[in-house]
Scaffold this motif. Structure first.
Motif, short mmCIF file in Angstrom:
data_model
loop_
_atom_site.label_atom_id
_atom_site.label_comp_id
_atom_site.label_asym_id
_atom_site.label_seq_id
_atom_site.Cartn_x
_atom_site.Cartn_y
_atom_site.Cartn_z
N TYR A 1 0.85 -1.20 0.00
CA TYR A 1 0.00 0.00 0.00
C TYR A 1 0.88 1.25 0.00
O TYR A 1 1.82 1.35 0.78
CB TYR A 1 -0.87 -0.02 1.26
N VAL A 2 0.56 2.18 -0.88
CA VAL A 2 1.24 3.49 -0.90
C VAL A 2 0.17 4.55 -0.71
O VAL A 2 -0.78 4.63 -1.50
CB VAL A 2 2.00 3.73 -2.21
N SER A 3 0.32 5.37 0.31
CA SER A 3 -0.68 6.39 0.61
C SER A 3 -0.24 7.77 0.13
O SER A 3 0.82 7.93 -0.49
CB SER A 3 -0.95 6.43 2.12
N GLN A 4 -1.05 8.77 0.42
CA GLN A 4 -0.73 10.14 -0.01
C GLN A 4 0.54 10.65 0.67
O GLN A 4 1.32 11.38 0.07
CB GLN A 4 -1.89 11.07 0.33
N PRO B 1 4.22 9.83 2.68
CA PRO B 1 5.20 8.76 2.72
C PRO B 1 5.14 7.91 3.99
O PRO B 1 5.40 6.70 3.96
CB PRO B 1 6.54 9.49 2.61
N GLN C 1 8.90 10.16 -1.07
CA GLN C 1 7.90 9.34 -1.75
C GLN C 1 8.56 8.24 -2.58
O GLN C 1 7.99 7.16 -2.73
CB GLN C 1 6.98 10.21 -2.61
N ALA D 1 8.97 5.58 -0.18
CA ALA D 1 7.70 4.87 0.03
C ALA D 1 7.42 3.90 -1.10
O ALA D 1 6.90 2.79 -0.86
CB ALA D 1 6.57 5.89 0.17
N LEU D 2 7.73 4.29 -2.34
CA LEU D 2 7.56 3.38 -3.47
C LEU D 2 8.47 2.16 -3.33
O LEU D 2 8.05 1.02 -3.55
CB LEU D 2 7.84 4.10 -4.79
N MET E 1 -2.66 2.06 -4.35
CA MET E 1 -2.05 3.38 -4.30
C MET E 1 -3.12 4.45 -4.19
O MET E 1 -3.98 4.57 -5.06
CB MET E 1 -1.17 3.61 -5.53
N ASP E 2 -3.06 5.23 -3.11
CA ASP E 2 -4.09 6.24 -2.83
C ASP E 2 -3.51 7.64 -3.02
O ASP E 2 -2.90 8.20 -2.11
CB ASP E 2 -4.61 6.06 -1.41
N PRO F 1 -0.80 8.89 -4.46
CA PRO F 1 0.55 8.98 -3.91
C PRO F 1 1.33 10.20 -4.33
O PRO F 1 2.33 10.55 -3.69
CB PRO F 1 1.21 7.71 -4.43
N THR G 1 -6.79 8.48 -8.05
CA THR G 1 -6.29 9.81 -8.40
C THR G 1 -7.46 10.72 -8.75
O THR G 1 -8.53 10.25 -9.18
CB THR G 1 -5.31 9.75 -9.58
#
Length: 252
Positions: free
Chosen positions: A68-71, A73, A129, A132-133, A146-147, A149, A181
């Protein structure tokens, strides 16, 4: 169906939604603000279990079913870039003997070689970020949620990270992506399909295919055509549900 109880009664957020994402497919969820895209990710991830119907990730993978990747990091500030990525492996039960073969090669791929011993406050937002990726991709999960990101980044940084994501995606050939997005051109650049969500109660209003092969160029006119189609569909949805003209929808 997913909804919330409020002072004025029960508000339905998502209802009658039907969407499947295949292996090696990138699907973006796009719609008017507040239509419930992030709620769908929460349902898929198991963060939200209070709904009716089925939201599941089916996989034969022996590891974690998704990353999971959020807005934001959401890096641990007391750990270095490398340690933040390693922490993801530790928390997932990956043997320490495998960390070396995974972490540094991936940090090099995302442009963080030489910054692995920096702490989050010592690097830019875009580099955070990227970390985070890397933290998400290092798990080799079959599904990546992915929210938004890149929503908190300036356009130049966001553009470079979209390009990075396209490159990482080509190297992770069996990964399925579900990407939220509100930037229609971002959806056009990254996606195989875009699921247009309606206003509340939200459902999939229409699926638009992005028939542009990888690798993609930002200047490809076909992506601008897809972006315009998405914009028109979203504005038309706002007009239909709120009684607005297209010009009024744009003003809002």
């Amino acid at each position: 169906m997913k909804g919330f109880r409020t002072r004025n009664g029960f508000t339905t957020v998502v209802d009658g939604m039907n969407l499947e994402v295949a292996d090696d497919e990138f699907v973006s969820l796009v719609g008017p603000s507040g239509c419930g895209e992030s709620t769908v990710l929460n349902m898929l991830s198991g963060l939200d279990r209070d709904f009716t119907g089925t939201a599941e990730i089916r996989t034969t993978s022996k590891g974690l079913p998704f990353s999971y990747v959020s807005q934001e990091p959401r890096l641990l500030p007391w750990k270095t870039v490398k340690q933040n990525v390693e922490f993801s492996l530790k928390a997932s039960g990956v043997p320490r003997a495998e960390w070396g073969d995974r972490v540094m090669p991936l940090l090099t791929r995302v442009g963080l070689s030489g910054f692995e011993n920096h702490h989050p406050h010592q690097i830019s937002g875009g580099m955070q970020q990227r970390t985070a990726l890397a933290r998400a991709f290092v798990l080799h999960a079959p599904v990546l949620l992915m929210d938004e990101p890149f929503s908190g980044l300036d356009e130049f940084t966001a553009r470079s990270l979209r390009q990075l994501l396209l490159e990482l995606r080509q190297q992770e050939t069996s990964t399925a992506f579900v990407f939220v997005t509100h930037t229609v051109f971002e959806a056009a650049v990254l996606s195989d399909r875009v699921a247009l969500m309606s206003n509340r109660p939200s459902t999939v209003h229409r699926i638009i295919d992005v028939d542009v092969p990888l690798p993609r160029s930002y200047d490809d006119p076909r992506l601008f055509d897809v972006s315009r189609e998405l914009t028109h569909e979203i504005l038309a949805s706002m007009k239909d549900t709120q009684g607005l003209s297209v010009d009024e929808a744009v003003a809002r």
